[in-house]
Design an enzyme around this catalytic site. Structure first.
Site, mmCIF file in Angstrom:
data_model
loop_
_atom_site.group_PDB
_atom_site.id
_atom_site.type_symbol
_atom_site.label_atom_id
_atom_site.label_comp_id
_atom_site.label_asym_id
_atom_site.label_seq_id
_atom_site.Cartn_x
_atom_site.Cartn_y
_atom_site.Cartn_z
ATOM 1 C CB SER A 1 35.551 41.298 31.261
ATOM 2 O OG SER A 1 36.180 40.483 30.195
ATOM 3 C CE LYS B 1 36.794 35.405 27.179
ATOM 4 N NZ LYS B 1 36.926 34.757 28.279
ATOM 5 N N GLY B 2 38.553 39.472 27.653
ATOM 6 C CA GLY B 2 39.768 39.482 27.771
ATOM 7 C C GLY B 2 40.684 39.091 26.484
ATOM 8 N N GLY C 1 38.219 29.480 28.993
ATOM 9 C CA GLY C 1 39.401 29.023 28.857
ATOM 10 C C GLY C 1 40.066 30.187 27.921
ATOM 11 C CG ASN D 1 41.416 38.041 33.797
ATOM 12 O OD1 ASN D 1 41.501 37.753 35.188
ATOM 13 N ND2 ASN D 1 40.800 37.473 33.085
ATOM 14 C CB CYS E 1 41.565 33.415 33.723
ATOM 15 S SG CYS E 1 40.814 32.156 32.985
ATOM 16 C CG ASN F 1 37.624 36.160 37.373
ATOM 17 O OD1 ASN F 1 36.667 35.543 36.983
ATOM 18 N ND2 ASN F 1 38.718 36.811 36.368
ATOM 19 N N GLY G 1 29.803 40.056 41.236
ATOM 20 C CA GLY G 1 29.762 38.858 41.560
ATOM 21 C C GLY G 1 28.250 38.634 41.757
ATOM 22 C CB THR H 1 26.188 35.551 35.744
ATOM 23 O OG1 THR H 1 27.526 35.241 36.204
ATOM 24 C CG2 THR H 1 25.638 34.231 35.648
HETATM 25 O O1 RRO Z 1 37.720 32.625 29.968
HETATM 26 C C1 RRO Z 1 37.413 32.033 30.907
HETATM 27 O O2 RRO Z 1 37.139 30.892 31.261
HETATM 28 C C2 RRO Z 1 37.258 32.789 32.193
HETATM 29 C C3 RRO Z 1 38.108 33.971 32.354
HETATM 30 BR BR1 RRO Z 1 39.489 34.631 31.254
HETATM 31 C C4 RRO Z 1 37.914 34.697 33.560
HETATM 32 O O3 RRO Z 1 38.568 35.378 34.092
HETATM 33 N N1 RRO Z 1 36.836 34.322 34.473
HETATM 34 C C5 RRO Z 1 36.171 33.191 34.080
HETATM 35 O O4 RRO Z 1 35.110 33.130 34.848
HETATM 36 N N2 RRO Z 1 36.185 32.531 33.086
#
Ligand code: RRO
Length: 301
Positions: free
Chosen positions: A20, A44-45, A71, A126, A129, A191, A242, A265
């Site tokens: 995600s 994405k969330g 964010g 999630n 974050c 995460n 990871g 990544t």
């Molecule tokens: O959006 C983000 O900054 C973010 C989220 Br929601 C997450 O779960 N993990 C991350 O590394 N960045």
């Protein structure tokens, strides 16, 4: 060669999943690889309402990784359903949708909306974050809040339910028992790691929120150890992630017992990485004279 894996009642055609936040809502990464070759894509969330996210800078590379402070930016569940679902409908891969909320009620409302959509195969909660004050990793610090969240989302959806953990887990045994009791069906581990960069010329933090989430090769051995430990603690299937950049990285996670692997990544370095990783896993199985991916899952314990 049999590459299919089961995560409880979920079957994936192979163990390679897009993580995600690194592949948009699917359409963004689609020109660069054949999504249908992968086990799943994780969107994405999404939240109940659109969310702007953090001010720039949002990304910063370090020697062996990437820090992000997005964010939680997203277009909100309604626009996702209108603009992106039609594309996903046509795919022949599993579709996982990551969700978050500022409150339990918001998580539940998003879960309800997505529960009605047949094409969506799983929801990934999630609770990790690193880049918000509330609604993020705070659930991992408060076991009873986590119990309520997972229990309430479980009541709201019949979808396959994944919980995405992060490194801020307090008492792992306690957390895992709660997740099992409340009906989580798989864990995504892990995460990004809370981290920091200082700009020495400006004598200030690089990120507005000071802290940001570190991902990439720097965290791979840390993530691998988390996955190894959690595999020893629970029967819940684990999607290991990871810092997976190569097939060898992915194989490490599978060997310690992850039943699938998330590529994150690496997508930002080369958006076709997940396909290369899958091809590398196949080549390894051939070289080792193994016909079934199951024969290597959990072989190194
Ligand atoms: O959006 C983000 O900054 C973010 C989220 Br929601 C997450 O779960 N993990 C991350 O590394 N960045």
């Amino acid at each position: 060669m049999n590459l299919s894996v089961t995560l409880g009642r979920m079957t994936l055609k192979n163990p390679v999943v897009l993580a995600s936040g690194t592949c948009g809502y699917g359409r963004e990464i689609a020109p660069y690889l054949d999504l249908n070759t992968l086990g799943a894509i994780t969107v994405k969330g999404l939240s109940l309402f659109p969310w702007e996210g953090n001010p720039p800078p949002r990304l910063f590379e370090v020697r062996a990784g990437l820090l992000n402070s997005i964010g939680l930016e997203n277009k909100g569940v309604e626009r996702f359903l209108q603009e992106d679902l039609p594309f996903l409908e046509a795919l022949d891969t599993r579709v996982f949708v990551n969700i978050w909320g500022k409150t339990v009620e918001e998580y539940v409302a998003v879960a309800r909306k997505l529960d009605a959509i047949e094409r969506i195969d799983a929801l990934e909660l999630n609770v990790s974050c690193p880049n918000v004050e509330k609604g993020g990793a705070s659930f991992l610090l408060d076991p009873e809040a986590l119990r309520e969240l997972v229990g309430r989302v479980r009541e709201a959806t019949g979808k396959f339910l994944i919980v995405k953990l992060g490194p801020k887990l307090q008492d792992w045994e306690v957390t895992v028992r709660i997740l099992e009791e409340e009906g989580a069906e798989a864990l995504s581990v892990t995460n990004s790691f809370p981290a920091m960069v200082v700009d020495v010329e400006r004598m200030d933090f690089v990120f507005a929120m000071k802290s940001a989430g570190l991902s990439g090769p720097a965290i791979k051995p840390l993530a691998l150890k988390m996955v190894y430990d959690l595999v020893g603690m629970t029967e819940l299937p684990i999607i290991g992630m990871g810092g997976i950049m190569t097939a060898e990285d992915a194989l490490e996670f599978l060997l310690v017992g992850a039943r699938a692997v998330g590529v994150g990544t690496a997508n930002l370095v080369a958006p076709s990485s997940a396909v290369d990783i899958l091809e590398g896993i196949k080549a390894y199985l051939l070289r080792k004279d193994m016909e079934n991916i199951e024969d290597l899952i959990g072989r190194v314990r």
